[in-house]
Design a protein around this motif. Sequence first.
Motif, PDB file in Angstrom:
ATOM      1  N   ARG A 174       0.881  -1.167   0.000  1.00  0.00           N
ATOM      2  CA  ARG A 174       0.000   0.000   0.000  1.00  0.00           C
ATOM      3  C   ARG A 174       0.913   1.209   0.000  1.00  0.00           C
ATOM      4  N   LEU A 175       0.718   2.099  -0.959  1.00  0.00           N
ATOM      5  CA  LEU A 175       1.661   3.188  -1.170  1.00  0.00           C
ATOM      6  C   LEU A 175       1.100   4.523  -0.709  1.00  0.00           C
ATOM      7  N   ASP A 176       2.009   5.393  -0.299  1.00  0.00           N
ATOM      8  CA  ASP A 176       1.697   6.798   0.022  1.00  0.00           C
ATOM      9  C   ASP A 176       0.659   6.939   1.130  1.00  0.00           C
ATOM     10  N   LEU A 177       0.837   6.169   2.184  1.00  0.00           N
ATOM     11  CA  LEU A 177      -0.043   6.278   3.349  1.00  0.00           C
ATOM     12  C   LEU A 177       0.453   7.424   4.233  1.00  0.00           C
ATOM     13  N   PRO A 178      -0.419   8.331   4.641  1.00  0.00           N
ATOM     14  CA  PRO A 178       0.038   9.480   5.445  1.00  0.00           C
ATOM     15  C   PRO A 178       0.165   9.123   6.922  1.00  0.00           C
ATOM     16  N   TYR A 179       1.193   9.699   7.570  1.00  0.00           N
ATOM     17  CA  TYR A 179       1.273   9.615   9.022  1.00  0.00           C
ATOM     18  C   TYR A 179       1.267  10.998   9.663  1.00  0.00           C
ATOM     19  N   GLY A 180       1.251  12.054   8.851  1.00  0.00           N
ATOM     20  CA  GLY A 180       1.232  13.416   9.355  1.00  0.00           C
ATOM     21  C   GLY A 180       0.681  14.352   8.297  1.00  0.00           C
ATOM     22  N   ALA A 181       0.716  15.648   8.594  1.00  0.00           N
ATOM     23  CA  ALA A 181       0.091  16.641   7.717  1.00  0.00           C
ATOM     24  C   ALA A 181       0.993  17.085   6.573  1.00  0.00           C
ATOM     25  N   HIS A 182       2.307  17.019   6.741  1.00  0.00           N
ATOM     26  CA  HIS A 182       3.230  17.460   5.698  1.00  0.00           C
ATOM     27  C   HIS A 182       3.159  16.499   4.510  1.00  0.00           C
ATOM     28  N   PRO A 183       3.267  17.007   3.271  1.00  0.00           N
ATOM     29  CA  PRO A 183       3.194  16.128   2.093  1.00  0.00           C
ATOM     30  C   PRO A 183       4.210  14.987   2.109  1.00  0.00           C
ATOM     31  N   ARG A 184       5.352  15.193   2.748  1.00  0.00           N
ATOM     32  CA  ARG A 184       6.358  14.134   2.802  1.00  0.00           C
ATOM     33  C   ARG A 184       6.225  13.249   4.049  1.00  0.00           C
ATOM     34  N   GLU A 185       5.243  13.495   4.863  1.00  0.00           N
ATOM     35  CA  GLU A 185       5.017  12.618   6.005  1.00  0.00           C
ATOM     36  C   GLU A 185       4.117  11.466   5.566  1.00  0.00           C
ATOM     37  N   SER A 186       4.745  10.529   4.868  1.00  0.00           N
ATOM     38  CA  SER A 186       4.017   9.392   4.309  1.00  0.00           C
ATOM     39  C   SER A 186       4.948   8.185   4.267  1.00  0.00           C
TER      40      SER A 186
END
Length: 286
Positions: free
Chosen positions: A40-52
């Motif tokens: 599963r790709l590009d799952l977010p862990y935070g608000a910043h676009p790179r927090e994934s």
Amino acid sequence: MDRETLDRLYNNRAAVPNHQQDIDRWEAASRLTRERALCRLDLPYGAHPRESFDLFTTAEPNRPLLVFIHGGYWQALDKSWFSFVADGFTMPAAGGLANVAVLNYPLAPEADMDRIVASIRRALVWLWREAAPLGFDPNRIYVTGHSAGGHLTAIAALTDWTAQDGAAPVDLVKGGVAISGLYDLLPIRSCYLNDRLRMTGPVAIRNSPQFMLPFHHGGLPPLAFAVGSDETAAFHGQQHDFVKAYAERGGQVTEVTAPGMHHFSIVHELARPDSQIRSALAAMMR
């Protein structure tokens, strides 16, 4: 050391003229992994676009989780280049040993070192909290990383997790492997890398695992430390000094010098079933 010497010792691309071959190999291997793996790709862990993160899973439920943190001197590279790390853990040929989360995090110069470290801590707490829906065992989270990721691996091992989340266990991170890591950031502050990182002395000190150890309370998780035989003296020195300090504080340590490996080729050892680096992680997980 003067700046000219430090610039030379920490410039890995200059030290390995054919480094692009390894980078191309990372990308090609990672494309193949994403094509054939359960992911599963590009799952977010935070608000910043790179927090994934990208999650690669085994066919079996409730396996451990290995979190991989990429390098790039805190200012470059992307998780998509390192999907291949999962090959050494999730695939049936690797025994379906563990799930693998490959992290992104904000980069300099947009993000300073404090923010980068905070992002990694946020990722690990988020993953611990979301273990059940993601399908891994929250009591068996391990961390590994390369170069800047090795630094962030050591930070994770030294983090007071209850201060991050009152419900989190003290030993949220059960162990890991720091590869070609940077544990004392003061030399980094004095070389070309700081032109973009812009660390002050206090920032470098409070984010250096070497200086965090005397203030760490409680048990230390087992860590393995790996460096390539063909890396510069700076990386051998960084590992030597931190391994000594970690062991003196009671940490269980495994030290690996990977023969014939330089700063870029050593990352592939995570995906090689019989490598010392992968074996060190497998021993912890078992």
